[in-house]
Design a protein around this motif. Structure first.
Motif, short mmCIF file in Angstrom:
data_model
loop_
_atom_site.label_atom_id
_atom_site.label_comp_id
_atom_site.label_asym_id
_atom_site.label_seq_id
_atom_site.Cartn_x
_atom_site.Cartn_y
_atom_site.Cartn_z
N LEU A 191 -38.37 35.69 80.58
CA LEU A 191 -39.47 35.33 79.68
C LEU A 191 -40.26 36.56 79.25
O LEU A 191 -40.73 36.63 78.11
CB LEU A 191 -40.39 34.33 80.36
CG LEU A 191 -39.80 32.93 80.57
CD1 LEU A 191 -40.69 32.12 81.50
CD2 LEU A 191 -39.64 32.22 79.24
N THR B 177 -40.76 37.26 75.22
CA THR B 177 -42.09 37.32 74.61
C THR B 177 -42.41 38.73 74.11
O THR B 177 -42.96 38.89 73.01
CB THR B 177 -43.16 36.87 75.61
OG1 THR B 177 -43.04 37.62 76.84
CG2 THR B 177 -43.01 35.39 75.93
N TYR C 22 -43.15 39.76 70.19
CA TYR C 22 -44.46 40.30 69.82
C TYR C 22 -44.35 41.70 69.22
O TYR C 22 -44.91 41.97 68.15
CB TYR C 22 -45.39 40.33 71.04
CG TYR C 22 -46.72 40.96 70.71
CD1 TYR C 22 -47.70 40.22 70.05
CD2 TYR C 22 -46.98 42.29 71.02
CE1 TYR C 22 -48.92 40.80 69.72
CE2 TYR C 22 -48.19 42.87 70.70
CZ TYR C 22 -49.16 42.13 70.04
OH TYR C 22 -50.36 42.71 69.71
N VAL D 202 -47.98 30.20 79.85
CA VAL D 202 -46.87 30.90 79.20
C VAL D 202 -46.35 30.07 78.02
O VAL D 202 -46.09 30.60 76.93
CB VAL D 202 -45.75 31.19 80.21
CG1 VAL D 202 -44.55 31.83 79.51
CG2 VAL D 202 -46.25 32.11 81.31
N THR D 203 -46.18 28.77 78.24
CA THR D 203 -45.73 27.90 77.16
C THR D 203 -46.69 27.95 75.98
O THR D 203 -46.27 28.09 74.82
CB THR D 203 -45.61 26.44 77.66
OG1 THR D 203 -44.65 26.38 78.72
CG2 THR D 203 -45.16 25.52 76.54
N ALA E 53 -46.42 31.31 74.13
CA ALA E 53 -45.20 31.41 73.33
C ALA E 53 -45.30 30.57 72.06
O ALA E 53 -44.84 30.98 70.99
CB ALA E 53 -43.99 30.98 74.15
N MET F 47 -49.84 36.51 73.27
CA MET F 47 -49.35 37.48 74.25
C MET F 47 -50.38 37.72 75.34
O MET F 47 -50.03 37.95 76.50
CB MET F 47 -49.00 38.79 73.54
CG MET F 47 -48.12 39.71 74.34
SD MET F 47 -46.50 38.98 74.67
CE MET F 47 -45.72 40.34 75.56
N ALA G 295 -49.73 34.94 77.75
CA ALA G 295 -48.42 34.90 78.39
C ALA G 295 -48.19 36.09 79.33
O ALA G 295 -47.68 35.90 80.44
CB ALA G 295 -47.33 34.86 77.33
N SER H 256 -39.33 33.13 70.56
CA SER H 256 -40.59 32.43 70.81
C SER H 256 -40.33 31.01 71.30
O SER H 256 -40.93 30.55 72.29
CB SER H 256 -41.44 32.41 69.54
OG SER H 256 -41.74 33.71 69.10
N ALA I 33 -38.79 31.00 74.82
CA ALA I 33 -39.79 31.26 75.86
C ALA I 33 -40.62 30.02 76.15
O ALA I 33 -40.88 29.69 77.32
CB ALA I 33 -40.69 32.43 75.44
N ALA I 34 -41.03 29.31 75.11
CA ALA I 34 -41.81 28.09 75.32
C ALA I 34 -41.00 27.03 76.07
O ALA I 34 -41.52 26.30 76.91
CB ALA I 34 -42.29 27.55 73.97
N ALA J 1 -40.29 28.21 79.96
CA ALA J 1 -41.40 28.60 80.82
C ALA J 1 -41.49 27.74 82.07
O ALA J 1 -41.91 28.22 83.13
CB ALA J 1 -42.70 28.50 80.02
#
Length: 488
Positions: free
Chosen positions: A305, A309, A313, A366-367, A370, A404, A407, A475, A478-479, A482
């Motif tokens: 993750l 992320t 970013y 984190v979710t 993202a 960011m 996360a 993105s 990652a969501a 998580a």
């Protein structure tokens, strides 16, 4: 200093805070290191194109700009391994001293290759500092203060983001780009020495573990490195499982070869690209926890993750200013304000996640982060439409920084949660490795798509939109993933 496992209240019964007497020296020292590192990094980067032009090395500018990230891979592994063996103080002290030396190397450059060496060494120093800071925070503070300490580290980048680039520009205009490097070296040498003295006066080892039932506490090894706490663990096998410095060096060289390969299109550059890719394919898996690529629950998922992320970013942060400057003709001052706004947004969001400690699960933050970055990518893509204001895309940088800021610290805390005390340095180096690899991989794919469309005769704005659209993939991934990094 009172150990993190027992330091919960001040002598008068009040709750300990970051600047309470117990933690004040550590907090000030870590904050000073992050401030100086951020100031030097943000002030130096705008000077690199000027230096490359003066040294007749513009074709090698991708190498100069990219070798910093490549070297930080090696620095992260070196710092993590060193921190696990001897505590976080020594690699942190070595990193801050090396950071000053690299500024002098770059300032005295007579060729583009010397400048590249200076940037490479600076990357090593930055990687060591980043991992050592995270490990030192894990060792120096109790769990309830770690989130706030990490948020403070992010906040220490606000003032450098506001003052660093404009001051560097003024110095370069009045004197030269070399004065920027020399000035930063002079500015940071005394505070760096103060940090070294602070670290030498304290023990930055992991807190002692609770003795296992039936085993006296005196059975703890005297090397300053705590046992793993896992039944039947073999110290020699544990050392063998750690990534070797040779592997980290091979990955750094592979990444640097890849950066050099994009500076030309002849056979030599092609061969360097092939060699660099081969090194990365062979050695990168050895720097990451087993199961990283399939997002295995726990530390492997957190490491993956971080790469997803960071890649989304920092690629957005690279392409939006390019869009504003080349296609939308936005004045440089306004583009610079977008960077300032992003830095403030990151710090504010990081501060907020620190205040949410214990109220919201880390993997949910984190979710959320993202998803916010996914929304920022969509804003950037919409900003390529000719009928909308040119600065629409600039807002994407600020929005992405909000995501960011939520996360990144949450992932760092999750990685520490999933690691025993004597493996937190390794976890930190794996996170740093994943971050750097994520940047290079996602940015490389976005640049390849962008250049491919331009090569087929596409207009600039659609090519930018396609590159931004690609960033939705990391993105959304990652969501979605998580939840696999959540703590027990």
């Amino acid at each position: 200093m009172t150990g993190p496992a027992t330091a919960h209240q001040a002598p008068g019964g009040a709750e300990e805070r970051l600047f309470s007497p117990t933690y004040a020296a550590a907090t000030i020292g870590f904050a000073a290191v992050m401030f100086l590192t951020g100031f030097a990094a943000l002030a130096v980067v705008p000077m690199l194109p000027v230096a490359a032009r003066e040294l007749d090395g513009v074709p090698l500018y991708p190498l100069v700009a990219g070798c910093f990230v490549a070297a930080s891979l090696f620095g992260g592994v070196l710092g993590g391994d060193w921190a696990d063996r001897a505590g976080a103080g020594r690699p942190l002290a070595a990193g801050v001293v090396l950071a000053v030396v690299t500024l002098v190397v770059s300032a005295t450059s007579t060729t583009i290759w010397q400048l590249a060496v200076g940037r490479f060494l600076d990357g090593v120093a930055a990687g060591m500092i980043a991992v050592a800071i995270n490990t030192a925070i894990a060792h120096a503070y109790p769990d309830r203060l770690r989130a706030r300490a990490l948020a403070l580290m992010s906040t220490c980048w606000i003032i450098p983001s506001l003052a660093g680039p404009p001051l560097a520009g003024l110095v370069a205009e009045w004197w030269s780009w070399r004065a920027v490097f020399f000035g930063l070296a002079a500015l940071t040498v005394i505070p760096s020495l103060a940090v070294v003295l602070l670290l030498r006066s304290r023990s930055w080892q992991a807190p002692p573990e609770e003795p296992e039932p039936g085993r006296p506490e005196s059975g703890r090894p005297q090397s300053g490195r705590p046992p793993s706490g896992r039944p039947g663990s073999d110290p020699s096998a544990e050392r063998a499982s750690r990534p070797t410095l040779m592997v980290a060096a091979a990955v750094s060289v592979g990444a640097a070869l890849g950066q050099y390969a994009v500076s030309g299109w002849d056979v030599r550059h092609l061969l360097c690209g092939v060699a660099g890719l081969a090194l990365l394919v062979v050695f990168v898996p050895r720097l990451l926890p087993p199961g990283t690529w399939r997002a295995a629950r726990g530390l492997p998922a957190a490491v993956l993750l971080r790469g997803l992320t960071s890649g989304a970013y920092f690629t957005l942060e690279a392409f939006v200013p390019l869009l504003l400057t080349t296609a939308r003709r936005v004045p440089p001052v306004q583009t610079g304000l977008a960077f300032t706004g992003a830095a403030i947004a990151w710090a504010g969001s990081s501060w907020l996640q620190g205040r949410l400690q214990g109220r919201v699960s880390r993997h949910r933050l984190v979710t959320a982060g993202a998803l916010v970055m996914g929304a920022a990518v969509a804003v950037a893509a919409v900003g390529t439409l000719p009928g909308l204001p040119a600065l629409t895309a600039a807002g994407a940088m600020v929005l992405a920084a909000v995501g960011m800021g939520m996360a990144a610290p949450s992932l760092t805390l999750l990685s520490l949660t999933h690691s025993p005390p004597d493996r937190q340095g390794y976890a930190g180096s794996a996170m740093q490795t994943s971050q750097n690899l994520g940047q290079m991989a996602v940015m490389g794919l976005a640049a390849a798509l962008f250049n491919l469309l331009l090569g087929f005769g596409s207009a600039e704005l659609p090519a930018y939109a396609a590159a931004f659209g690609l960033l939705l993939v990391p993105s959304v991934l990652a969501a979605t993933l998580a939840v696999r990094a959540r703590s027990a």
